[in-house]
Design an enzyme around this catalytic site. Sequence first.
Site, short mmCIF file in Angstrom:
data_model
loop_
_atom_site.label_atom_id
_atom_site.label_comp_id
_atom_site.label_asym_id
_atom_site.label_seq_id
_atom_site.Cartn_x
_atom_site.Cartn_y
_atom_site.Cartn_z
N ARG C 63 -10.45 -70.33 10.34
CA ARG C 63 -11.21 -69.60 11.33
C ARG C 63 -11.21 -70.31 12.69
NH1 ARG C 63 -15.42 -65.94 9.75
NH2 ARG C 63 -14.52 -66.30 7.70
N THR C 64 -11.65 -71.54 12.70
CA THR C 64 -11.79 -72.25 13.97
C THR C 64 -10.42 -72.58 14.56
OG1 THR C 64 -13.84 -73.20 13.13
CG2 THR C 64 -12.90 -74.23 15.07
N LYS C 91 -1.70 -90.42 8.22
CA LYS C 91 -1.78 -91.29 7.05
C LYS C 91 -1.65 -92.76 7.44
CE LYS C 91 1.14 -88.99 4.50
NZ LYS C 91 2.29 -88.80 3.65
N ARG C 113 -11.01 -81.53 14.74
CA ARG C 113 -11.97 -81.48 13.63
C ARG C 113 -11.76 -82.71 12.76
NH1 ARG C 113 -13.60 -76.38 10.10
NH2 ARG C 113 -14.76 -76.13 12.05
N HIS C 141 -20.82 -78.88 16.26
CA HIS C 141 -19.75 -77.89 16.31
C HIS C 141 -20.10 -77.01 17.52
CE1 HIS C 141 -16.65 -75.24 15.24
NE2 HIS C 141 -17.04 -74.79 14.07
#
Lengths: 318, 318, 318
Positions: C63-64, C91, C113, C141
């Site tokens: 969604r975001t 990583k 995010r 957010h």
Amino acid sequence: MAKANVSLGGRDILDLDSLSIEEYEMILQTAAEMKKIMKRDIKKVPSLRGKSIINLFYEPSTRTRTSFELAGKYLGADVVNITTASSSVVKGECLRDTILTVQSMACDAIVMRHPIEGAAAYAAEVADPVIINAGDGAHAHPSQGLLDMFTIREQGKDLKGLKMAILGDVLYSRVARTNIAAWTKMGADVHVAGPMTLLPHDIESLGVTVHKRVEDAIEGADVIDVLRIQLERQKKGLFPSPREYARIFGLNEKRLALAKPDVTVLHPGPMNRGLEISWEVGYCDNAAIRDEVQNGVAVRMALLFLTLTGGKQIENID
Amino acid sequence: MAKANVSLGGRDILDLDSLSIEEYEMILQTAAEMKKIMKRDIKKVPSLRGKSIINLFYEPSTRTRTSFELAGKYLGADVVNITTASSSVVKGECLRDTILTVQSMACDAIVMRHPIEGAAAYAAEVADPVIINAGDGAHAHPSQGLLDMFTIREQGKDLKGLKMAILGDVLYSRVARTNIAAWTKMGADVHVAGPMTLLPHDIESLGVTVHKRVEDAIEGADVIDVLRIQLERQKKGLFPSPREYARIFGLNEKRLALAKPDVTVLHPGPMNRGLEISWEVGYCDNAAIRDEVQNGVAVRMALLFLTLTGGKQIENID
Amino acid sequence: MAKANVSLGGRDILDLDSLSIEEYEMILQTAAEMKKIMKRDIKKVPSLRGKSIINLFYEPSTRTRTSFELAGKYLGADVVNITTASSSVVKGECLRDTILTVQSMACDAIVMRHPIEGAAAYAAEVADPVIINAGDGAHAHPSQGLLDMFTIREQGKDLKGLKMAILGDVLYSRVARTNIAAWTKMGADVHVAGPMTLLPHDIESLGVTVHKRVEDAIEGADVIDVLRIQLERQKKGLFPSPREYARIFGLNEKRLALAKPDVTVLHPGPMNRGLEISWEVGYCDNAAIRDEVQNGVAVRMALLFLTLTGGKQIENID
């Protein structure tokens, strides 16, 4: 361009049954124009500038997803991929909510692959954007059917009266179901052969002739469509072993010789060479498999163009 | 621009051995122009508008994939990613078929990473689009070699006669092999040190000097290239432990002090800070690691530009 | 446009605490302009042409991520996704190095995010590009908070003096924390209810009223914000069972009837229908959930536009 009185503006493309022969014609003629664009030095046209297309793929796919992505970009659209691999919208959310979410982002078309038959039709019911079915379970894959039709005609063949052989896993194949629908509608003589465990029980009701031996389907064929074998079917006992499958059902040079000399060999890809199709046949002159890929982009450009513009701007393209 | 009589139009970029010094020059000079574009307020030029580039990555990668993607987009091309994570074309399909499939979609360049040495060269044999090797196993990573060369020259250093030290896992490093090829060709004096288990048996045949102690390689060096340690090598017993590795082979401040005061420290990234390179050295003034990343985009813009246009439009850029 | 004396040019958007009410105003007014663009036939404007935006997502999100990607593309920017699924840069590399790497590729904004609270603020400290926090752990957010504010105002409601009910998992919800910060600042009367195990111990210090029974929070509410329940909390024993949760805390029609008749129901999505929100309430006329999604794109366009241009080109858009 035969503009005629048909328009696909705003139409969902769910399967080939729901398109008329006149509409097939319009799509294929538009695809021929699109193929010219693909061969240009500068492959970009502004026809879909300011339109956004979302590839919503609930199953892994490279060929189809990439093909639609390039088709959209060649036409100047913005294309965004949502795949289950990277997706949380999908997890635990019902399909209706996901489709409405995507719609709310102002997207103009949703190109959708889903493991369940009817998922695209359901999406079309709940959502306003154009839905293009890029494969729903074993049901339909209309752009694949159209690219196969384009490829056959490009070989100078008219479907009417041709002998078409479809070999292999018809039961689980949306490609088979799609091509049977289109080819019988176009008046072709469709023959099917494969392991009995991989043929639908009601297959004859689809208007095709079923053979136990692939040789009988291939004999005198104008077109052979070799379906991809999914190896998980073997684990389920639906056919004895890959080696046995290749021996009994695989398309090899010896079997190919039974068809018409100018037979067109199709395969939706990716090929399991050495299994449903031999290495030699996959690379032979009759194989139109690379043409299918190229025509796939052209057909998808045509579908996006016609559904999102209603074909109004075709003059600008040429 | 030294246009000279070389052109990279249509050329595959497979490794640095197959490029001449004149061609290095052309790429680096073009990259310098590209770096100017990267610093503009509006970073987009139309040089590759209507060209399509496919990033075909059989191994996970962020740095290189993102760098090529941005490079293509800054030049106005369409870029599509195919990664094994989301890919079915790749599963069970032979490399030849995948490459031909991608080619059939009308793509102009394939940027390819593959775990097997020679995969890019094989792709170049079967396919028409430009192939740019973005790493094939332990063999080559030409854009990394070129960006290192660009970075060294940007520091005002001419490779000829310089003492270059390469530290660490040379055996499994395509970066090491690429830089050794380029630096020896340019007349640099290349020294290598690392665990004996991570050095190729025939390493001296590459024209480098091998040291048991990293200190001997570093002593008086103009450039130190620290290779990334892959921790799975430790599990295979190829070095004792990360802590031991850092103690014996890691580049720390004490060891750095043995090099020339203006030594340039390179690392292909991502860094294992505290392992092959200490936290302090990674952030010190001699470290040109962020320059490498920035120059990487510029060099990749240059490669895409030169191979896809033959350099014909360079005037339009400035 | 109230240009006034505020500018968000070059600003990081980390949370709603650090924005003034005047700045909220500017963003919401710009978002209203952006929403008009989204409704155009051609949704693309050149405001951010030549700017590059990197979506750096350390947690899965559709969604975001999709919303920011479309927002950037509608404004003409190049957008590149880096997600942990396909990522190696991530990583073993420290966050600082990853951020600096991305910055070195000449990107103008990083939409980020990350599972850890404060990650975006840390990124903003080390990096020059604009950082837009797209969710950092349970902290903030901000674009979600702004799109909720936009949605509430679109319903003709001024936040000042309104009764706002937030239901559910406040403890782990960055949406809750963000909306509490903004709504109390705007003078709303914020009420909270949920399982005691899912409320922060110090929640009353945030200026909200806590209720044991959801009915008390809902009673007479102008806005109800239903938080998504994450089912892994149940495994951790933080609430008895989904069925029990729905029975005690879920928003159903009976509970909804306690609120004002024109109550606005918000949910950040994806909804667990039948759990924290009933099927009926999710589709009822009071639910503004699809508006939230649409306004999300508009608000993100506004954020990208204002931070990357300082609002200077707003005249060009209309």
